[in-house]
Design a protein around this motif. Structure first.
Motif, short mmCIF file in Angstrom:
data_model
loop_
_atom_site.label_atom_id
_atom_site.label_comp_id
_atom_site.label_asym_id
_atom_site.label_seq_id
_atom_site.Cartn_x
_atom_site.Cartn_y
_atom_site.Cartn_z
N ASP A 498 9.80 -12.54 -5.36
CA ASP A 498 8.78 -11.54 -4.95
C ASP A 498 8.60 -11.68 -3.34
N PHE A 502 9.82 -9.55 -0.04
CA PHE A 502 8.79 -9.17 1.02
C PHE A 502 9.37 -9.48 2.41
N TRP A 537 0.61 -8.44 7.25
CA TRP A 537 0.89 -7.60 5.92
C TRP A 537 1.61 -8.31 4.83
N LYS A 541 0.50 -9.26 0.82
CA LYS A 541 1.08 -8.98 -0.42
C LYS A 541 1.23 -10.37 -1.21
N SER A 544 -1.74 -10.43 -3.15
CA SER A 544 -1.65 -9.72 -4.19
C SER A 544 -0.63 -10.09 -5.28
N ALA A 545 0.30 -10.40 -4.93
CA ALA A 545 1.38 -10.70 -5.79
C ALA A 545 0.90 -12.06 -6.76
N SER A 648 -8.48 -7.92 4.42
CA SER A 648 -7.71 -6.47 3.88
C SER A 648 -7.33 -5.86 5.17
N PRO A 659 -4.42 2.33 -2.75
CA PRO A 659 -4.25 0.96 -2.79
C PRO A 659 -3.66 0.51 -1.39
N GLU A 661 -1.18 -1.47 -1.06
CA GLU A 661 0.21 -1.25 -0.57
C GLU A 661 0.68 -0.03 0.08
N GLU A 662 -0.12 1.13 -0.46
CA GLU A 662 0.31 2.36 0.49
C GLU A 662 -0.16 2.23 1.98
N ILE A 664 -0.15 -0.43 3.77
CA ILE A 664 0.96 -1.22 4.37
C ILE A 664 2.12 -0.34 4.74
N ASN A 665 2.65 0.46 3.72
CA ASN A 665 3.85 1.11 3.76
C ASN A 665 3.73 2.15 4.78
#
Length: 677
Positions: A498, A502, A537, A541, A544-545, A648, A659, A661-662, A664-665
């Motif tokens: 993972d 990233f 970021w 993640k 989070s992973a 965060s 979330p 992830e959204e 960061i994206n």
């Protein structure tokens, strides 16, 4: 005049507007028409004969235009036959001739055949020019030779193009031509074309009478006679100089067969592949070649020619003396049969190609030809020898040159095979090179990988403002003590898989992994003002992973992460298994921020915090820690500095409840659209 056998439109279904006739148009694009500006080739002969048997729409329209200009007064409605030339470009398969036939029958059926004959004359007048006229002229010095050559050449062209249609010419005798076609309109067009050709080529006007061949509606007989005496069969005069030469020759040589200065034995030796048949098609003389093969069997099986020979061409030939006489202008192809009951006949299937000649002095037929072979192997397989081919016969050169060409082809094939092998080897090398380059790109930054591949020297280089991430697993030693090595490796493989994804997503460089330690850096291979943001970021993640991965005994994996930004020195170390390493005080400090972090926390240095807060549109939640948590190795000149926990991140343009992830994206998308300055 009205044609007595011109088929009416209501009695003959109109042919659709597609290709005129199967096989009527030869493929002319295989020949290079630009070999020489004025060189006459077989392609030009094809084009010339096609003008007679299947004229193109463009040629027909040129002829119609000329016809309309000349005969508008005689037939006022004839202008309806004319079309705009642009029409043919849009309708390439349009059958113009079928429409001409239909319009003529509607306009003036009584004059339809007469107009078609005139159209055929205009077709030759308008289109038979330049190289096409030369192609027609090469067929013969007079009309009779022209008709005979038309028969033979068209037959050869059909054979080369694998044309299986019945369309064709047969020169049936002096001043007689038989034409076969499914379309009566072509037959009448041909009548006019032949008239115009005799005037153009031989300066003679002829009457041509057309009549159907009894029993076959597709065959038409053309009978030629001089205009000045229609009862006299046409005999064209040769040029004056040639006539004088012929008279001189005739005066010095007897025309009687009995005065021939050669006996049959010499003739058979000189022409080994000939035979003579009488009116009953019985063999009365055999050349030495045929005699070697068939002489032992003539007594037992008779002398009938069909016992020993299979007449393959002309196709559809009726085996009667008079029918064969009518085809003496057509090339003959004869296959050799095995005598009845003979199983070991050496030349079975051998083909002899040649000419049939009518000998009126004995009312017999002379066939003289040559073996149809493609090389020495074909010669020996049929039980023949080079000595069986007479010296004067070009077949000798064809066989020997064919062997030379075959040897050259063999060499060419070997060269092509070698070329293919080299190309395959080059392809394999290229494929392996790509694998090696791809592997180097996985290990080193792109710029460094390229230099390594090219063998260039790589000097160590200083990079300012590089953001470094160090991470490790809390309690990793305890986990290893309770698990087998395979379990530990499997756990790390799943987790780092993972993390590697990233790295690709955020475009950061993975420095190394040592045990549970995972290190990345941004700002080495592609510096930007968002290097610290990308690493931050990725750290979020990574935490989070961790929540999705557990140890072998079911506990959640807990990581601690440290971030620091500063100047580093980077270079390739080692020749065997070279590594791209980071050096400098800031590398050590980054490691200290990781070791002073806590489980599931991201410890951020003051310099990294300054980079993260330079841009208002990115909101990082940074919680200050006690100043005592700042590593003692970090230079703190004013004594007020401290480190921070990154809790965060939120993108101000999105709902805070979405979330992580959204958020960061969306931030990465903003950076990409802004050119990643």
């Amino acid at each position: 005049m009205a044609c007595p056998f011109f088929r009416r439109a209501d009695s003959l279904a109109r042919q659709p507007s597609v290709t005129v006739e199967p096989g009527a148009h030869w493929n002319l694009e295989d020949e290079d028409l630009s070999l020489s500006g004025d060189a006459l080739t077989l392609t030009h002969l094809q084009m010339a004969i096609q003008l007679l048997t299947a004229p193109s729409n463009e040629d027909l329209n040129s002829a119609v235009t000329s016809l309309v200009a000349k005969y508008r007064q005689s037939w006022p409605n004839i202008h309806k036959l004319k079309l705009d030339p642009k029409f043919f470009k849009n309708c390439t398969n349009y059958d113009y001739l079928a429409d001409i036939q239909e319009l003529l029958l509607k306009m003036d059926e009584a004059s339809a055949s007469e107009i078609l004959v005139l159209l055929g004359e205009e077709l030759i007048t308008c289109c038979c020019t330049g190289i096409i006229e030369r192609a027609f002229r090469c067929l013969g010095t007079d009309l009779q030779e022209f008709l005979g050559s038309l028969d033979g050449v068209y037959d050869v062209l059909k054979l080369q193009e694998d044309d299986v249609t019945d369309t064709g010419f047969v020169c049936a005798g002096d001043g007689e031509l038989i034409f076969t076609s499914e379309r009566p309109v072509i037959a009448w067009l041909l009548l006019g074309s032949l008239k115009a050709l005799t005037r153009m080529l031989y300066k003679v006007d002829v009457n041509i009478k057309i009549e159907p061949v009894e029993g076959d509606a597709r065959r038409y007989r053309y009978l030629f006679s001089l205009v000045k005496d229609s009862s006299q069969t046409l005999q064209m005069e040769r040029p004056e100089e040639t006539s004088k030469l012929l008279e001189k020759v005739q005066r010095s040589n007897s025309a009687n067969a009995s005065d021939l200065q050669m006996n049959s034995s010499s003739f058979c030796k000189m022409f080994p592949w000939h035979f003579i048949m009488n009116e009953q098609l019985e063999l009365v003389q055999l050349g030495r070649g045929f005699s070697k093969l068939y002489k032992p069997y003539l007594t037992d099986f008779g002398c009938q020619a069909t016992t020993y020979f299979d007449f393959k061409r002309p196709k559809g030939l009726t085996m009667k003396f008079r029918e064969i006489v009518r085809r003496t202008y057509t090339p003959f192809l004869i296959g050799l049969n095995s005598p009845p009951g003979v199983s070991d006949f050496p030349a079975i299937g051998l083909e002899i190609k040649g000419q049939m000649v009518h000998c009126p002095e004995s009312n017999s037929l002379l066939f003289i030809g040559s073996p149809f072979l493609d090389g020495l192997d074909g010669l020996t397989c049929n039980g023949l020898f080079i000595s069986d081919i007479p010296l004067h016969d070009a077949t000798r050169e064809v066989i020997l040159v064919g062997e030379q060409a075959r040897a050259q082809d063999g060499l060419r094939r070997r060269m092509d095979k070698l070329k293919s092998s080299i190309e395959e080897a080059n392809s394999a090398v290229t494929k392996e090179r790509k694998k090696n380059v791809s592997l180097l790109h996985l290990i080193f930054p792109a710029e460094i990988a390229e230099k390594l591949w090219l063998g260039s020297s790589i000097d160590a280089k200083t990079y300012p403002d590089v953001t470094i991430l160090f991470s490790d697993i809390v309690g990793f030693t305890s986990i290893c003590s309770r698990a087998t090595p395979f379990m530990v490796i499997s756990m790390l493989e799943r987790l780092y898989k993972d993390f590697d994804e990233f790295c690709d997503f955020f475009d950061v460089y993975k420095v190394e992994t040592i045990g549970d330690a995972y290190c990345v850096a941004s700002g080495l291979h592609r510096a930007s003002i968002y290097d610290a943001h990308k690493v931050a970021w990725m750290a979020l993640k990574m935490l989070s992973a961790c929540s999705k991965h557990i140890t072998h005994d079911g506990e959640q994996i807990k990581m601690r992460i440290g971030l620091h930004t500063g100047t580093v020195l980077a270079g390739v170390v080692g020749r065997k298994m070279p590594r791209y390493c980071l050096f400098g005080h800031n590398v050590t400090i980054a490691n200290k921020f990781e070791s002073s972090s806590e489980a599931l926390k991201i410890n951020v240095s003051p310099t990294t915090k300054d980079w993260l807060t330079k841009h208002d549109r990115f909101a990082f939640d940074l919680q200050p820690r006690d100043p005592s948590c700042l590593p003692k190795e970090f230079p703190n000149s004013n004594g007020n500095g401290t480190c921070y926990f990154l809790e965060s991140f939120r993108n101000p343009t999105l709902d805070s409840n979405l979330p992580l992830e959204e958020h960061i994206n969306a931030a990465m998308k903003t950076i990409s659209e802004g050119g990643d300055a």
